[in-house]
Design a protein around this motif. Structure first.
Motif, PDB file in Angstrom:
ATOM      1  N   LEU A 564       0.852  -1.187   0.000  1.00 18.71           N
ATOM      2  CA  LEU A 564       0.000   0.000   0.000  1.00 18.71           C
ATOM      3  C   LEU A 564       0.889   1.238   0.000  1.00 18.71           C
ATOM      4  O   LEU A 564       2.079   1.176   0.312  1.00 18.71           O
ATOM      5  CB  LEU A 564      -0.913   0.016   1.228  1.00 18.71           C
ATOM      6  CG  LEU A 564      -1.874  -1.160   1.388  1.00 18.71           C
ATOM      7  CD1 LEU A 564      -2.630  -1.048   2.711  1.00 18.71           C
ATOM      8  CD2 LEU A 564      -2.860  -1.217   0.225  1.00 18.71           C
ATOM      9  N   SER A 565       0.292   2.354  -0.345  1.00 23.17           N
ATOM     10  CA  SER A 565       1.021   3.624  -0.308  1.00 23.17           C
ATOM     11  C   SER A 565       0.097   4.705   0.217  1.00 23.17           C
ATOM     12  O   SER A 565      -1.134   4.609   0.094  1.00 23.17           O
ATOM     13  CB  SER A 565       1.534   3.997  -1.704  1.00 23.17           C
ATOM     14  OG  SER A 565       0.458   4.092  -2.628  1.00 23.17           O
ATOM     15  N   VAL A 566       0.695   5.726   0.800  1.00 28.83           N
ATOM     16  CA  VAL A 566      -0.094   6.826   1.348  1.00 28.83           C
ATOM     17  C   VAL A 566       0.748   8.092   1.341  1.00 28.83           C
ATOM     18  O   VAL A 566       1.978   8.034   1.469  1.00 28.83           O
ATOM     19  CB  VAL A 566      -0.582   6.489   2.776  1.00 28.83           C
ATOM     20  CG1 VAL A 566       0.579   6.463   3.759  1.00 28.83           C
ATOM     21  CG2 VAL A 566      -1.652   7.460   3.245  1.00 28.83           C
ATOM     22  N   ILE A 567       0.090   9.223   1.140  1.00 29.51           N
ATOM     23  CA  ILE A 567       0.736  10.532   1.217  1.00 29.51           C
ATOM     24  C   ILE A 567       0.402  11.152   2.571  1.00 29.51           C
ATOM     25  O   ILE A 567      -0.773  11.253   2.938  1.00 29.51           O
ATOM     26  CB  ILE A 567       0.268  11.459   0.081  1.00 29.51           C
ATOM     27  CG1 ILE A 567       0.699  10.900  -1.276  1.00 29.51           C
ATOM     28  CG2 ILE A 567       0.817  12.869   0.264  1.00 29.51           C
ATOM     29  CD1 ILE A 567       0.131  11.655  -2.458  1.00 29.51           C
ATOM     30  N   VAL A 568       1.424  11.528   3.308  1.00 33.50           N
ATOM     31  CA  VAL A 568       1.253  12.136   4.630  1.00 33.50           C
ATOM     32  C   VAL A 568       1.446  13.645   4.483  1.00 33.50           C
ATOM     33  O   VAL A 568       2.469  14.095   3.967  1.00 33.50           O
ATOM     34  CB  VAL A 568       2.264  11.558   5.634  1.00 33.50           C
ATOM     35  CG1 VAL A 568       2.076  12.200   7.007  1.00 33.50           C
ATOM     36  CG2 VAL A 568       2.121  10.046   5.721  1.00 33.50           C
ATOM     37  N   LYS A 569       0.455  14.404   4.956  1.00 32.47           N
ATOM     38  CA  LYS A 569       0.517  15.866   4.841  1.00 32.47           C
ATOM     39  C   LYS A 569       0.371  16.497   6.216  1.00 32.47           C
ATOM     40  O   LYS A 569      -0.549  16.170   6.974  1.00 32.47           O
ATOM     41  CB  LYS A 569      -0.585  16.388   3.901  1.00 32.47           C
ATOM     42  CG  LYS A 569      -0.487  15.876   2.475  1.00 32.47           C
ATOM     43  CD  LYS A 569      -1.295  16.722   1.508  1.00 32.47           C
ATOM     44  CE  LYS A 569      -0.584  18.000   1.167  1.00 32.47           C
ATOM     45  NZ  LYS A 569      -1.248  18.751   0.070  1.00 32.47           N
TER      46      LYS A 569
END
Length: 821
Positions: A564-569
């Protein structure tokens, strides 16, 4: 008659709800919610609907009583008058003619008025009864969906109707209600108590069922309450419910009774290493909470204060269970990801940020696997490893959003399934071949130096696992610089074997063949750019990335392994992004229902707080800015290079995808007034679709509130060239899709409007500045126009956008200030 028409309405929502609810999702009677702790049993009143309707019934009876008295009075007057005349009590007939003639006429007029009043009252009551009957029939019909339920819950002022809708929420599928969770919670926070009392039983019930739902509610409640004044916020219903959720009082009753008798977690199946054994403390089944581990460091005031706020109201539980054990691991994991983003923002260059990111993420692996998960995923799983060398920092001028990949093992239920055993990195022979080197712009010496020193976390109040932080040493693999073919030197046997058998080697010829096949399928390759390290990572085909990371993972041999992948902001308010996601998702469903072949790609948004969150990345896609910077080609030439000549099937398919997605996003940009449309915010995927990202400026807001971008949407000459030019068939197809999409959207306008309108309640978001936001949005659907007029409107918007001077100037401004091509 009026009584029989009104009486059934209040009984349905309370006494007969189970008969109305399809048992698809465990739909249950409201009574199951009444068992709980503290305030829960007090706020849930199943008699609300019945009492409200009894009041209406009393009013009807009172009206009938006065009507009967009026008729009796009229009859009595007539009888008295006739008897008086017959008995001859009056003195003279002449006087009676002068005195009683006017009074008789007046009484007759009053009698007629009374009779008319009674008739009108009965007619109104009959109409109201009919309306109540029709409303109940609507609520019980198959046409009554979650969208209509939310609409009636928001617009109705009757407590009985609101309570009934609150009960009906149990009948809908969980995923259908989850879509409107932001609206439900915003109504709970900012609307009157009747609405809140109707919503709360459902929220409490779902929080008992799911940890993931509990955390999402807590995060949204905190974010949506942040617009309130601090004194009001502290004592608001939203804050109280959030504290209740985070205190972990909303466990299922069965599990809550079992917790005190649980013993230490069994050691069966665990690695004998000390580090792995201590990792099990983060498991929800352990009797030592993670928060108690955090208290070992004296520099954690935030954790201690948070626990004071979230103190349990159940004093019968032992001290070791007074902290929210069930929610703690996931909360601390998310906090650690956010803390990394905050620290990265302080570094000056992309290269330094990337080095720090890789170094910090490597520490997370020493506490994995654990009972934690990525909330943006659509299936249950446990996080087992973070391939830290693959993480990249994304383009942002002031902030430091980053993209991280996460290895997970899919499971049936992440709350009850056993957490996988840790497999140390040292049990496989990692390599440094060309195929396994991460494309992140760091040399081997830089990477080695960044790994050998562990940052001091003694003052980090957001670390999620610090019990053995002093022992952590980043595990550097053995590097054999003399060989370039020692790739993937591990196998399933070498991982699972207890006798230490020799690993299986992959031949160098197979590797060369695989690389040649990869190059054949990706004609355009991106160069490594220190100022844009994400370009190479995003350009790599997703399946190739999955295969490469899986080969280098100690968990890759498991059949349920997933990447899985995710963008952390951090530092960005994602509530507007969440609103845009909901509108896009609704439009996507409308166009699918109306069979209009428009294509858009809504991506999931997770709001953690008013200034942080997580975003689902769009895989196999790069920005048009990156395409033009890396290839130095026009958009059409890039299409030809990627998909072949004009007449090939691959090019024609990609061109059709481009047209369908361009038409869909043009309508989205027009309806939502999306601004800041430079080429860094428009992606192009491997199939030819365009995807708009970054919805930070929508509706009433624009960059610096200048309103500079005046065109309806962005349609450049390069876009038109890919479509075949303004005279081509595909361009006409594009305009036809625009017309069909607008007609379909206005047919279901109310579904879109209610999403936005409910979120405006109590909000201080920039997109809601001004009093005419909803009215302007409604006007853009052009409900008063015929289809011929709509066609003319679409022609005018397309022509105006193609010739827009402000679009060209804005692109030029972005190039000069930010280097965006």
């Amino acid at each position: 008659m009026g009584d029989t028409a009104v009486e059934p309405a209040p009984e349905k929502p309370t006494d007969h709800l189970p008969n109305l609810c399809p048992q698809e999702n465990g739909g249950a009677h409201l009574g199951i919610i009444t068992e709980g702790v503290g305030e829960l049993a007090l706020v849930i009143d199943p008699e609300v609907a019945k009492k409200a309707c009894e009041e209406v019934l009393e009013k009807v009876k009172l009206l009938h009583g006065t009507s009967t008295e009026s008729l009796d009075k009229v009859d009595g007057n007539e009888t008295a008058e006739s008897s008086t005349l017959e008995n001859g009590i009056l003195a003279t007939r002449s006087n009676s003619e002068h005195t009683e003639a006017p009074s008789k006429i007046q009484e007759e007029d009053e009698c007629v008025l009374d009779i008319n009043t009674v008739k009108n009252a009965r007619k109104r009551q009959k109409n109201n009864s009919a309306k109540q009957s029709w409303l109940l029939r609507l609520f019980e019909s198959k046409l009554f969906d979650i969208s209509m339920a939310i609409s009636y819950l928001y617009n109705s002022k009757e407590p009985g109707v609101q309570a009934y809708i609150g009960n009906r929420l149990f009948c809908f599928k969980n995923e259908d209600v989850d879509f409107y969770l932001p609206q439900l919670l915003n109504m709970y926070i900012h609307m009157d108590e009747d609405v809140g009392d109707a919503i709360k039983p459902y929220i409490v019930h779902r929080c008992r069922q799911s940890i993931n739902f509990s955390l999402q509610c807590a995060w949204l409640l905190g974010a949506f309450s942040s617009d309130m004044h601090i004194s009001t916020q502290r004592h608001s219903r939203g804050t109280k419910l959030r504290k209740l959720i985070l205190s972990d009082e909303l466990k299922p009753a069965q599990k809550r009774r079992e917790l005190p008798v649980l013993g230490p977690a069994p050691d069966v199946g665990l690695s004998p290493s000390k580090r792995t054994h201590q990792r099990s403390k983060s498991d929800a089944t352990a009797n030592i909470s993670l928060s108690s581990n955090l208290k070992r460091t004296s520099s954690n005031p935030k954790v201690e204060n948070e626990e004071e706020e979230l103190s349990s109201s159940s004093e019968s539980l032992s001290k070791s269970f007074s902290s929210p054990v069930r929610l703690a691991p996931e909360r601390e994991f998310i906090k650690s990801l956010m803390a990394i983003g905050k620290r990265l923002a302080t570094l000056p260059t992309k290269e330094q940020k990337t080095q720090r990111l890789i170094s910090e993420l490597s520490l997370l692996n020493h506490k994995l696997p654990a009972r934690i998960w990525l909330p943006t995923a659509g299936f249950d799983h446990h996080v087992v490893r973070v391939p830290h060398t693959q993480a990249v920092v994304l383009n942002s001028k002031d902030k430091a959003p980053y993209l991280v990949y996460v290895e997970v093992l899919e499971c049936e239920n992440f709350e009850t399934s056993i957490v996988p055993t840790r497999i140390p990195e040292s049990r496989i022979r990692s390599t440094r071949s060309v195929e396994n080197l991460p494309e992140c712009g760091i040399t081997h010496e830089q990477r080695a130096s960044s790994f050998t020193t562990v940052p001091n976390y003694d003052n980090d109040d957001e670390a999620w696992s610090v019990d053995d932080i002093g022992e952590l040493q980043v595990e550097l693999p053995d590097i054999h610089t003399n060989s370039c073919d020692n790739i993937s030197q591990f196998s399933v046997d070498s991982i699972t074997s207890q006798e230490g058998r020799e690993p299986v080697f992959i031949a160098a010829g197979d590797i060369r063949r695989r690389l040649s096949e990869q190059l054949a399928h990706t004609p355009t390759t991106f160069r490594r750019d220190p100022e844009d390290p994400s370009a190479v990572a995003l350009k790599e085909p997703w399946q190739e990335k999955v295969r490469r990371i899986r080969e280098g993972s100690p968990y890759g041999h498991f059949p349920n392994w997933r990447l899985l992948s995710v963008i952390v902001k951090c530092g960005d308010d994602l509530r507007q992004e969440l609103l845009a996601f909901q509108v896009l998702k609704q439009l996507q469903a409308i166009w699918e229902q109306e069979r209009v072949p428009l294509w858009i790609r809504p991506y999931k948004i997770l709001v953690i707080s008013a200034d942080s969150g997580m975003i689902e990345p769009v895989v196999n896609a790069v920005s048009i800015h990156q395409v033009k910077k890396q290839s130095q080609l026009s958009l059409l030439d890039y299409f030809l290079q990627e998909h072949g000549s004009y007449t090939t099937e691959a090019f024609l398919c990609a061109q059709r995808n481009f047209v369908q997605s361009c038409a869909g996003y043009c309508l989205v940009c027009y309806l939502l007034q999306v601004k800041d449309r430079h080429n860094g915010n428009i992606l192009l995927d491997a199939e030819g679709h365009i995807i708009h990202i970054d919805f930070g400026f929508i509706l009433s807001s624009s960059p610096r509130n200048l309103g500079f971008e005046t065109s309806a949407f962005k349609l450049t000459s390069e876009f038109v060239d890919v479509m075949g030019g303004p005279e081509g068939d595909m361009f006409n197809y594009y305009k036809m899709l625009m017309l069909q999409g607008l007609i379909a959207a206005r047919k279901h306008m109310d579904k879109v409007l209610q999403i936005v309108e409910i979120m405006q309640q109590g909000s201080q978001l920039p997109c809601f500045h001004g009093s005419s936001t909803i009215r302007n949005l409604k006007e853009r659907f052009h409900m008063n126009m015929t289809e011929e007029q709509l066609q003319l409107l679409v022609e005018q918007m397309v022509d105006g956008s193609m010739r827009s001077l402000t679009t060209k100037l804005y692109d030029g401004f972005q190039y000069l200030t930010n280097g965006i091509m």
